[in-house]
Motif scaffolding. Structure first.
Motif, short mmCIF file in Angstrom:
data_model
loop_
_atom_site.label_atom_id
_atom_site.label_comp_id
_atom_site.label_asym_id
_atom_site.label_seq_id
_atom_site.Cartn_x
_atom_site.Cartn_y
_atom_site.Cartn_z
N ILE A 17 0.84 -1.20 0.00
CA ILE A 17 0.00 0.00 0.00
C ILE A 17 0.87 1.25 0.00
CG2 ILE A 17 -1.60 1.35 1.43
CD1 ILE A 17 -2.86 -1.39 2.24
N PHE A 22 -1.14 4.78 -1.71
CA PHE A 22 -2.48 4.97 -1.14
C PHE A 22 -2.31 5.50 0.28
CE2 PHE A 22 -4.76 1.29 -3.60
CZ PHE A 22 -4.40 1.89 -4.79
N GLU A 23 -2.92 6.63 0.58
CA GLU A 23 -2.73 7.20 1.90
C GLU A 23 -3.76 6.72 2.90
OE1 GLU A 23 -2.35 11.36 1.14
OE2 GLU A 23 -0.37 11.04 0.24
N LYS A 24 -5.01 6.80 2.47
CA LYS A 24 -6.04 6.29 3.39
C LYS A 24 -7.07 5.50 2.60
CE LYS A 24 -8.71 10.56 3.37
NZ LYS A 24 -8.16 11.19 2.18
N PRO A 25 -7.76 4.60 3.30
CA PRO A 25 -8.72 3.76 2.59
C PRO A 25 -9.91 4.58 2.08
CG PRO A 25 -8.68 3.25 4.96
CD PRO A 25 -7.64 4.27 4.73
N SER A 26 -10.44 4.17 0.96
CA SER A 26 -11.66 4.80 0.47
C SER A 26 -12.83 4.25 1.29
CB SER A 26 -11.85 4.47 -1.00
OG SER A 26 -12.16 3.10 -1.15
N GLN A 29 -13.56 0.61 0.92
CA GLN A 29 -12.48 -0.16 1.53
C GLN A 29 -12.60 -0.16 3.05
OE1 GLN A 29 -9.11 1.86 -0.21
NE2 GLN A 29 -9.57 1.05 -2.25
N GLY A 52 -12.71 2.32 -5.67
CA GLY A 52 -11.65 1.50 -5.08
C GLY A 52 -12.12 0.10 -4.68
N GLU A 90 -3.42 -5.08 -10.66
CA GLU A 90 -3.55 -4.42 -9.35
C GLU A 90 -3.26 -5.42 -8.22
OE1 GLU A 90 -5.92 -1.38 -8.13
OE2 GLU A 90 -4.97 -0.33 -9.78
N TYR A 94 -0.66 -5.13 -5.20
CA TYR A 94 -1.04 -5.21 -3.78
C TYR A 94 -0.17 -6.25 -3.07
CZ TYR A 94 -5.52 -3.15 -5.39
OH TYR A 94 -6.49 -2.39 -5.97
#
Ligand code: ADP
Ligand code: MG
Length: 586
Positions: A17, A22-26, A29, A52, A90, A94
């Protein structure tokens, strides 16, 4: 607001991540990941494109499967080849730090034995289109009897595309105890039925609005000669002054080319395709989101992530190779309860595809006529009138009012209105007054189209003794000729450069002017010679050249130029600039 750590993901995935940035979850997510990590229950998740979803099911799946085993434990079904590839790549990102992870994409149009071989090497996760998966099962090339997690991604699209039977058949080969996770943008009856029949008391999460459908999209097609495609596109845009659209081309190259032409012609256009850097793509998408770009020209893959709700029109500049993709395209409009129009510019040779699409989308197309020049002038005029009517007055103008009033002392209101509107109208009028009818009758012969590569009844094909050796590509040669001959943008077409010579066309009535101009003409100290091409009737050699050029499109354009940047305006003084009205959005 939680972080990815809070959601309970392991260090390997957290590293991935971080690498992805990616900084924070959508939202989806944030809701789905803890739920999927901590229970074995089924899940129905509703969320729009671009929210996402891949990571929402991807991370939990990667964390839960046993990477030390080579058994296939996760199966992800997704509607198209493009999405399959996208999801697989993707998932690999991940799981970049999960040693031994093997994700394999399985889709039609590519060697089935090669895909089977990859699976044999031990794929813990398979990402597949339903059609190819069913095929592989029936040929015993894959074993999904030990699946623990099955994902139905874009379930609504899969059902739209008629994959219901395939999905049913595939799931019947999987164990009953598995967990099934269904992801969908919408929840039509068919998806609800799948959830009911194949899932056990699924948990439900919804992000954003629920139950949107694409029934508020109308479908239209416009039949034109292939060489008039671009002109038709412009007319469709001009006939819809408030258009906010996604325009689909088949290849990255065509996407770039069409966007560049639109920008040159003064439209607020941008390109979105895989050859652009992430940064360039972000810029274009941001401009589009802010409505600074009115016409976003995109490839299917790149447009997949477009999550903009107020797209008024989808224009199929070319039909997709796989007609199933049409559903995805038209789904970019008519979102969030709004209505939308999906337009197809189609040539004679592909018009039969319309029928196939109708079968797939279970909707009828309207055959429409490309608007003629005067219709467009009228639409533009009325749009301007409405705009003026609704404009809030800027009182900064007040101080100039005295002198303005003086100037118009003897002008009646009627006259003033006429003059005022003429400013805008005349520009459109001049551009469109000689515009031809672009429509082709459905039953007419194809021959005209073929012949247009050479000279035809109304146009002349010329030979000119300069080419790429002299530093020209087709765009720069076109610019050069336009400038020399003082011609408008559309007066020259089919410009095609070879090594030491080139070809171009004009309308027949310009022939005399062209030949006269290039009599005893010197450029950079050498004689430049223009002759009418012998292959006037579309002789084979010339036609083949035309084809070649068409298939290679704008690839000859110098690279560095415009990455589909936003809002670039035509260079002032470019002959066309004067005749083609500038665009401004709303
Ligand atoms: P969906 O399947 O819902 O349409 P995707 O899973 O394809 O959406 O994600 C859309 C884009 O957003 C992808 O480019 C993905 O890499 C990116 N993305 C996903 N999650 C995040 C996140 N938490 N932070 C930043 N970007 C994200
Ligand atoms: Mg997705």
């Amino acid at each position: 607001m939680s972080t990815f750590q809070d959601l309970g993901l392991n260090d390997y995935l957290l590293q991935g991540i971080t690498d992805l940035g990616f900084e924070k979850p959508s939202e989806v997510q944030e809701k789905a990941i803890p739920l999927l990590l901590n229970s074995e229950e089924d899940l129905v998740a509703l969320a729009q494109t671009g929210t996402g979803k891949t990571a929402a099911f991807g991370f939990p799946m990667l964390q839960k499967i046993n990477i030390d085993s080579r058994t296939t434990q996760g199966l992800i079904l997704s509607p198209t080849r493009e999405l399959c590839l996208q999801i697989a790549s993707e998932m690999k990102l991940y799981g970049k730090h999960c040693k031994g992870l093997n994700v394999v994409a399985v889709y039609g149009g590519s060697s089935i034995t090669e895909q089977a071989r990859e699976i044999k090497r031990g794929a813990q996760v398979i990402v597949a289109t339903p059609g190819r998966m069913k095929d592989m099962i029936s040929r015993r090339l894959v074993d999904i009897t030990k699946i623990e997690y099955a994902v139905l991604d874009e379930a609504d699209e899969m059902l739209n595309m008629g994959f219901k039977e395939d999905i049913t058949a595939i799931l019947s080969h999987t164990p009953n105890e598995k967990s099934t996770w269904l992801f969908s943008a919408t929840m039509p009856k068919e998806v609800a039925a799948i959830a009911k029949n194949f899932m056990h008391n699924p948990q439900e999460i919804t992000v954003g609005r629920k139950n949107e459908s694409t029934t508020n999209v109308s479908h239209e097609y416009y039949l034109v000669n292939a060489r008039d495609r671009y002109q038709a596109l412009k007319r469709l845009a001009d006939a819809n002054p408030d258009i906010f659209s996604v325009i689909f081309c088949r290849t990255k190259r065509d996407t770039q080319k069409v966007a560049e032409k639109l920008i040159e012609d003064g439209y607020n256009a941008g390109a979105l395709h895989g050859d652009l850097s992430q940064n360039q793509r972000d810029l274009v998408m941001n401009a589009f989101r802010k409505n600074q770009i009115q016409m976003l020209v995109a490839t299917d893959v790149a447009a997949r992530g477009i999550d903009v709700d107020d797209v008024t029109h989808v224009i199929n500049y070319q039909l997709p190779d796989e007609i199933e993709t049409y559903t995805h395209r038209s789904g970019r409009t008519g979102r969030a309860g709004k209505t939308g129009v999906s337009m197809v510019i189609v040539s004679k040779s592909e018009v039969r595809k319309i029928k196939s699409i109708e079968r797939i989308i279970k909707r009828q197309f309207d055959k429409k006529e490309v608007p003629d020049g005067m219709e467009i002038c009228e639409v533009q005029l009325m749009s301007l009138a409405n705009k003026i009517h609704n404009t809030e007055i800027n009182h900064e103008i007040d101080k100039y009012l005295t002198s303005i009033n003086e100037l118009f002392e003897d002008t009646s209101k009627d006259e003033l209105i006429k003059k005022f509107f003429s400013v805008e109208f005349t520009r459109f009028y001049n551009y469109y007054k000689k515009a031809q009818n672009l429509n082709v009758a459905e039953g007419s012969s194809d021959r005209d189209e073929g012949r247009s590569y050479g000279g035809s009844k109304n146009s002349t094909r010329y030979f000119i003794n300069v080419g790429s050796k002299d530093g020209f590509d087709w765009m720069s040669l076109k610019d050069f000729l336009r400038e020399q001959l003082d011609l408008g943008r559309d007066d020259l077409f089919k410009v095609e450069t070879k090594d030491s010579f080139s070809f171009f066309n004009t309308e027949k009535e310009l022939q005399e002017k062209v030949l006269a101009h290039f009599t005893d003409f010197k450029h950079n100290g050498r004689f430049v010679n223009v002759e009418v091409s012998e292959n006037r009737g579309g002789g084979r050699r010339d036609r083949n050249r035309g084809r070649k050029k068409d298939s290679r499109g704008g690839g000859r354009r110098s690279e560095g130029r415009s990455s589909g940047g936003n809002n670039k305006r035509a260079k002032s003084g470019a002959g066309f600039g004067a005749s083609r009205p500038r665009r401004s959005r709303r």
